[in-house]
Design a protein around this motif. Structure first.
Motif, PDB file in Angstrom:
ATOM      1  N   THR B 483       0.825  -1.204   0.000  1.00  0.00           N
ATOM      2  CA  THR B 483       0.000   0.000   0.000  1.00  0.00           C
ATOM      3  C   THR B 483       0.860   1.254   0.000  1.00  0.00           C
ATOM      4  O   THR B 483       0.594   2.218  -0.729  1.00  0.00           O
ATOM      5  CB  THR B 483      -0.931   0.004   1.239  1.00  0.00           C
ATOM      6  N   LEU B 484       1.909   1.205   0.857  1.00  0.00           N
ATOM      7  CA  LEU B 484       2.773   2.387   0.945  1.00  0.00           C
ATOM      8  C   LEU B 484       3.475   2.665  -0.392  1.00  0.00           C
ATOM      9  O   LEU B 484       3.742   3.809  -0.727  1.00  0.00           O
ATOM     10  CB  LEU B 484       3.814   2.196   2.058  1.00  0.00           C
ATOM     11  N   ASN B 485       3.764   1.584  -1.120  1.00  0.00           N
ATOM     12  CA  ASN B 485       4.465   1.764  -2.381  1.00  0.00           C
ATOM     13  C   ASN B 485       3.540   2.032  -3.557  1.00  0.00           C
ATOM     14  O   ASN B 485       3.990   2.221  -4.684  1.00  0.00           O
ATOM     15  CB  ASN B 485       5.312   0.525  -2.687  1.00  0.00           C
ATOM     16  N   ASN B 486       2.257   1.999  -3.272  1.00  0.00           N
ATOM     17  CA  ASN B 486       1.299   2.216  -4.333  1.00  0.00           C
ATOM     18  C   ASN B 486       1.350   3.671  -4.804  1.00  0.00           C
ATOM     19  O   ASN B 486       1.016   4.596  -4.067  1.00  0.00           O
ATOM     20  CB  ASN B 486      -0.117   1.871  -3.818  1.00  0.00           C
ATOM     21  N   LEU B 487       1.760   3.854  -6.039  1.00  0.00           N
ATOM     22  CA  LEU B 487       1.984   5.213  -6.539  1.00  0.00           C
ATOM     23  C   LEU B 487       0.681   5.935  -6.868  1.00  0.00           C
ATOM     24  O   LEU B 487       0.647   7.135  -7.061  1.00  0.00           O
ATOM     25  CB  LEU B 487       2.879   5.176  -7.780  1.00  0.00           C
ATOM     26  N   HIS B 488      -0.425   5.183  -6.890  1.00  0.00           N
ATOM     27  CA  HIS B 488      -1.691   5.808  -7.258  1.00  0.00           C
ATOM     28  C   HIS B 488      -2.347   6.550  -6.108  1.00  0.00           C
ATOM     29  O   HIS B 488      -3.281   7.304  -6.294  1.00  0.00           O
ATOM     30  CB  HIS B 488      -2.660   4.760  -7.812  1.00  0.00           C
ATOM     31  N   ILE B 489      -1.848   6.241  -4.894  1.00  0.00           N
ATOM     32  CA  ILE B 489      -2.481   6.905  -3.744  1.00  0.00           C
ATOM     33  C   ILE B 489      -1.829   8.260  -3.517  1.00  0.00           C
ATOM     34  O   ILE B 489      -0.609   8.373  -3.456  1.00  0.00           O
ATOM     35  CB  ILE B 489      -2.336   6.038  -2.472  1.00  0.00           C
ATOM     36  N   ARG B 490      -2.656   9.247  -3.353  1.00  0.00           N
ATOM     37  CA  ARG B 490      -2.092  10.586  -3.101  1.00  0.00           C
ATOM     38  C   ARG B 490      -2.189  10.839  -1.597  1.00  0.00           C
ATOM     39  O   ARG B 490      -3.209  11.305  -1.097  1.00  0.00           O
ATOM     40  CB  ARG B 490      -2.862  11.624  -3.892  1.00  0.00           C
ATOM     41  N   TRP B 491      -1.139  10.485  -0.890  1.00  0.00           N
ATOM     42  CA  TRP B 491      -1.137  10.609   0.569  1.00  0.00           C
ATOM     43  C   TRP B 491      -1.295  12.053   0.979  1.00  0.00           C
ATOM     44  O   TRP B 491      -0.802  12.948   0.299  1.00  0.00           O
ATOM     45  CB  TRP B 491       0.166  10.038   1.152  1.00  0.00           C
ATOM     46  N   LYS B 492      -1.944  12.221   2.075  1.00  0.00           N
ATOM     47  CA  LYS B 492      -2.126  13.610   2.537  1.00  0.00           C
ATOM     48  C   LYS B 492      -0.951  14.032   3.416  1.00  0.00           C
ATOM     49  O   LYS B 492      -0.797  15.202   3.752  1.00  0.00           O
ATOM     50  CB  LYS B 492      -3.441  13.768   3.302  1.00  0.00           C
ATOM     51  N   ASN B 493      -0.158  13.060   3.825  1.00  0.00           N
ATOM     52  CA  ASN B 493       0.990  13.427   4.651  1.00  0.00           C
ATOM     53  C   ASN B 493       2.181  12.519   4.372  1.00  0.00           C
ATOM     54  O   ASN B 493       2.097  11.619   3.550  1.00  0.00           O
ATOM     55  CB  ASN B 493       0.628  13.378   6.149  1.00  0.00           C
TER      56      ASN B 493
END
Lengths: 596, 493
Positions: B483-493
């Motif tokens: 999940t952390l390496n998933n480039l599609h997620i735009r983390w808010k922090n």
């Protein structure tokens, strides 16, 4: 043995000696060897005034607990029953006497009622056909028992119920008697203040008793300046809240009985080298808690959150003291070190015990449920959401938490709202009856009659006025270095103690309005002293006030009063007397219907 | 004694919730640990033999050797156990009296006389009350003149009361007129001594008619309270009820009558007695409760008889698998409902033991019902029933999950009954509040829910923090990493 009783402002050892003398005199009336048969409840209170050695000096050879059937064999001339005046105990005594083997040597029976003879009991003995078997039927007025240098209790469990539910004055009469004894030993108390119906009655009884004693002028120089009589029902709130002082929490969690506490043994297993955990004791560890133990005297009245730092400081001091042995080089130095060893060992033992107790308590106070409960209590006391059904209380019922815990919370809510809205009350009642059983309707009635759980009258909530005027809720509380009595409940200042504080300064005139809201009359009486006995107070000398809680007092209230006594510029030192040392749980329990 | 800040924190902050400090700054109790270590290290060095303490000697149980309670244990050690015997005895002692014969000899005149001459006056207050006996044992052999006065009948009213108070003999029989008797009572009341007041009341009760006694006490409240207390104490239920009736104290009358049921052990008899309580003058609210109490016991008797039979016949699976731990008689309503949800869940509404019937009869609120049914079905691990409890169909036939108690409570109860992770997960996902959901998922180690929720919240930091809590090399860790390496997620922090 009881040196700690004489360290206070008033030497309570004088009282202890007086009751011991009376006990000896009674024992000597029954000449020859004796066995005592004890009402088990009395052994605790008696333990505070006498050791077995005293009894032995007066030819007491055997002691038994009172139980049915035949008495255990004992080759003695006298059998003495030490009992409270209770009918059910008379039945047991009669059984003992009737099953006495008449072929054996004839023995003399006696009965000692504590604290008072009772006609009802003697009638019962008579009905059972044994009254004539007793040679001595006497009473032993053990009204006020000294617990500590500043603390006296009658240890009468049922006093609150009798006073406020049944309006029975017997325990008030005993309280007045106890106060007369105190005055005989410590001089007439020149000023009496009081608040509440029972307070008024005790004062009346005292004045009446004093009138009857005219002729024998009390020539003892007065030790007490004031007496303050307070009804428990003037402050129903305080005992319901969870006490947060060290001693208060020990009592809340384990229950202190006659200054002893029983603790789970695991934490106290003696650890010796090469002996790894086998033979764990299974019997509860019993410890005596009073000011004779230096460390305990220092920490008992602190907020529990301030106990850890004291224990840790003590640990350093003791470690350092033991380290001294390395510096002891000469024979003289070694000798000196050794001479201090017993004291150091005692200090170490005391530290070990209290560290273990503090750990046990911490396990409870850090639990999620304790936190939730405390949050709700503090919301109620600061006046938040007291007029609707509380979801935490609802959850407690749904999860069938102990009924007493639930009742304590609901009563607290009711008191902090001057009674609950009818709809809220009906809802709680229904939930309780359905979950814990319909028979508890009897308990609910008792609580209502005592004013603890009732519907709001006239739709008026007086609690906010009381809270604000008496400053019962303090937002900035310093638990480590307290500046106000509210530290004992981490924010809530006990109403009862606030009343005492305000009486001593600036006087009750400043709070007339609140006093009128609180139940019962407030009054002041003077007992004139002959000129020779009138005290001329030195400048800066504190007054001594005897404060008597009719219906019980909690350890947290005691702590708050001790805090006031120790204030630099407080001006008043307190000696505390009560009908019973109690907490919210034991209190509610005493009001519950006991299944027969 | 070197300790690192780190392990200390772990030791003391292992619990998420702190005690009642509301500030998080410092945990003073952490210092407990220090003192504990100090104590332990000292133990190694000091001889730990308790017997060597030359302070107070204390037995293991902590009682000082030589204290009264300690000594009783020592001297009475071989006379059997102290507790059980006595408790049992006090319950039985009324019945056992029948078997005890009254010794005639102890009541003889001579024995009384023996006591008297040796020790002076010791007659009880009660002796004073019955005229005849007081006279019969007044042998005055060689008694000093002054003592005659003890038995004189000429005491004034106040003297009489004063003597009663000191426990001395004093006949009350000479107070014959009603006025005298009432004055006597008033004098006693003004002394406040409950014992004396009771003495006078017993005398009045014996010598006055019920009507007059009640009438006079009605205007003397203190004495009245003592009489009520006294009647309760001696268990004169009949007179007590008469008194309440006379005083028109309806609620006390009702309560006092109702209280009696506690003394009735036999369920049938208790039920019949409760029936007599139904019409008592309780408030409307409480009348309904009393009615319910009666109805409940009536039901329980029926259920108990049937189930006991079923259980002993051994044909019913549920009773074979889960034998009953106790009888259902006299249990509270909610417990009965639980029992019925446990053993009789599928029964039709028509039977007395069916949960639905109980719900209807006692108007059990939905919330209460669902909670109890959930606990019972979860205990049996009947997940299908649990599912059905929360499934509602709308008119289009779509199903929806709904819980009147909130799904967070459902999760707690399921966890308490050790439901498997898949089940817990399903219900945690139904919790609406995200914070509560995360909290529960973390607490009950439902990793997927935690990871998915963090992902949905785009809360990278929280997910990283959670990574340190899962086992190294576990599937959860892998999922977190993915999940952390998933480039599609735009983390808010």
């Amino acid at each position: 043995m009881a040196a700690h009783l004489s360290y206070g402002r008033v030497n309570l050892n004088v009282l202890r000696e007086a009751v011991r003398r009376e006990l000896r005199e009674f024992l000597d009336k029954c000449a020859g060897s004796k066995a005592i048969v004890w009402d088990e409840y009395l052994t605790g209170p008696f333990g505070l005034i006498a050791q077995y050695s005293l009894l032995k000096e007066h030819e007491v050879e055997k002691m038994f607990t009172l139980k049915g059937n035949r008495l255990p064999a004992a080759d003695v001339k006298n059998i003495i029953f030490f009992v409270r005046p209770r009918l059910e105990l008379m039945d047991i005594i009669a059984e003992n006497v009737l099953s006495e083997d008449r072929r054996g040597p004839a023995r003399d029976f006696h009965i000692l009622f504590v604290p008072r003879r009772s006609l009802l009991c003697e009638q019962r003995l008579k009905d059972l056909g044994v009254l004539g078997s007793f040679i001595h039927r006497e009473e032993y007025s053990l009204d006020l028992i000294p617990f500590d240098g500043d603390l006296l209790s009658m240890e009468s469990e049922s006093a609150f119920k009798e006073c406020y539910l049944e309006s029975d004055q017997t325990s008030l009469y005993h309280a007045a008697k106890g106060l007369m004894t105190l005055q005989a030993l410590y001089g007439t108390i020149p000023q009496i203040f009081g608040k509440g119906e029972c307070a008024r009655q005790v004062a009346n009884m005292m004045i009446r008793m004093k009138r009857e004693f005219t002729g024998s002028q009390n020539s003892v120089f007065p030790v007490f300046d004031n007496l303050l009589l307070l009804d428990r029902n003037v402050d129903l709130l305080t005992p319901l809240a969870t006490q947060l002082t060290y001693e208060g929490l020990i009592d809340e969690i384990y229950g202190i009985q006659n200054s002893y506490v029983k603790l789970p043994p695991e934490k106290f297993a003696p650890k010796k080298q090469g002996d790894s955990g086998k033979d764990l004791p299974t019997e509860a560890k019993k410890l005596q808690l009073n000011s004779a133990e230096e460390l305990y005297a220092e920490i008992r009245d602190k907020n529990f959150n301030a106990v850890g730092s004291v224990l840790s400081k003590k640990a350093k001091v003791i470690s350092a003291a033991f380290e001294e042995r390395h510096n002891a080089k000469t024979v003289g130095e070694i000798k000196q070190f050794v001479s201090q060893l017993p004291h150091m060992q005692a200090a170490r033992g005391s530290l070990a015990n209290h560290t273990s107790i503090a750990e046990l308590i911490k396990d409870v106070t850090t639990s999620e449920d304790f936190f939730d409960k405390l949050t709700v209590e503090q919301e109620f006391m600061s006046g938040i959401d007291t007029d609707k059904v509380n979801s935490y209380v609802e959850d407690c019922i749904a999860q069938k938490h102990p009924l007493i815990k639930v009742l304590r919370l609901i009563c607290l809510q009711s008191v902090c709202n001057s009674g609950l809205k009818q709809k809220v009350l009906d809802y709680y009642r229904r939930e309780i009856l359905q979950t814990y059983g319909y028979e508890h309707i009897l308990t609910l009635y008792s609580l209502e009659k005592a004013g603890l759980l009732r519907p709001q009258a006239g739709g008026r909530n007086n609690y906010p006025t009381i809270r604000k005027t008496l400053r019962l809720w303090m937002d900035d509380v310093n638990e480590q270095n307290p500046t106000d009595i509210s530290y004992v409940y981490s924010g809530y200042a006990p109403l009862s103690v606030r009343l005492a504080q305000l009486l001593s300064r600036p006087g009750w005139r400043s709070i007339e309005e609140v006093l009128r809201i609180l139940p019962g009359p407030h009054f002041e009486e003077r007992q004139p002293l002959p000129t020779g006995l009138q005290k001329k107070r030195q400048p800066g000398e504190n007054r001594v006030t005897l404060i008597f809680f009719l219906g019980g007092v909690t350890y947290a209230e005691i702590a708050a009063l001790r805090f006031l006594s120790q204030l630099e510029d407080g001006g008043t030192e307190y000696v505390i007397a009560t009908t019973k040392l109690m907490n919210g749980t034991s209190w509610i329990e005493s009001l519950m219907e006991k299944p027969v | 004694m070197n300790r690192t800040k780190g392990d200390e924190e772990e030791y003391w902050n292992s619990s998420k919730f702190k005690a009642f400090t509301f500030d998080d700054e410092d945990d003073e109790l952490s210092q407990l640990k220090e003192s504990k270590r100090a104590v332990n290290s000292l133990r190694d060095f000091v001889d730990d033999d308790d017997d060597d303490d030359d302070l107070e000697r204390v037995s293991w149980s902590g009682e000082p050797v030589g204290s009264i309670s300690w000594t009783i244990k020592e001297t009475a050690g071989n006379s059997g156990s102290t507790h059980e015997g006595r408790e049992q005895k006090s319950r039985n002692n009324f019945s056992s009296y029948g078997q005890l014969s009254k010794p005639v000899s102890t009541y003889s005149l001579s024995s009384l006389f023996k006591g008297r001459t040796r020790f002076g006056s010791f007659q009880s207050l009660s002796d004073a009350l019955s005229d005849t006996s007081a006279k019969s044992y007044a042998p005055e052999l060689g008694r000093p003149k002054g003592e005659y006065r003890d038995y004189s009948n000429d005491w004034s009213l106040s003297d009489t009361v004063r003597r009663l108070r000191k426990g001395k003999v004093c006949s009350l029989e000479r107070f014959r007129s009603l006025q005298d008797k009432l004055q006597l009572l008033e004098e006693a009341v003004s002394m406040h001594d409950g014992n004396v007041i009771t003495a006078v009341l017993i005398f009045l009760k014996r010598t006055l008619s019920k009507e007059i006694l009640f009438r006079e006490l009605e205007v003397r409240q203190v004495a009245l309270r003592h009489l009520i207390h006294f009647l309760k104490e001696i268990g004169d239920q009949k007179l007590l009820l008469d008194l309440f009736r006379f005083l028109d104290r309806t609620d006390e009358l009702a309560l006092s009558h109702y209280r009696e049921h506690l003394n009735i052990q036999d369920p049938e008899k208790r039920k019949e007695f409760l029936k007599t309580c139904v019409g008592l003058p309780f408030s409307a609210e409480d009348s309904a409760h009393i009615q319910d109490h009666y109805t409940l016991l009536e039901r329980q008797i029926i259920i108990e008889a049937t189930d006991r039979h079923l259980e002993s016949a051994g044909q019913t699976e549920i009773f074979r698998k889960h034998p009953r731990k106790a009888s259902i008689l006299n249990m509270p309503l909610v417990t009965t409902l639980f029992y019925s949800c446990f053993y009789h869940y599928t029964e039709a509404e028509g039977t007395f033991s069916s949960p639905v019937n109980l719900k209807k009869t006692f108007k059990i609120p939905d919330k209460q019902y669902v909670l109890t049914a959930l606990a019972a079905r979860a205990k049996l691990r009947a997940w299908h029933d649990v599912d059905a409890l929360f499934t509602t169909k709308n008119w289009l036939g779509y199903t929806k999950k709904r819980a009147p108690i909130g799904f967070h409570r459902v999760v707690e109860i399921l966890h308490k009954n050790s439901a498997p992770v898949q089940i817990l997960q399903e219900y945690i996902n139904l919790v609406e509040d995200v914070d509560i959901k995360l909290n529960l998922a973390t607490k009950f180690k439902c990793h997927d829910v935690v990871i998915d929720t963090c992902r949905d919240l785009k809360d990278r930091q929280q997910l990283v923090a959670y990574r340190s809590k899962v086992d190294k090399g576990s599937a959860e860790e892998e999922k977190i990493d993915a999940t952390l390496n998933n480039l599609h997620i735009r983390w808010k922090n």
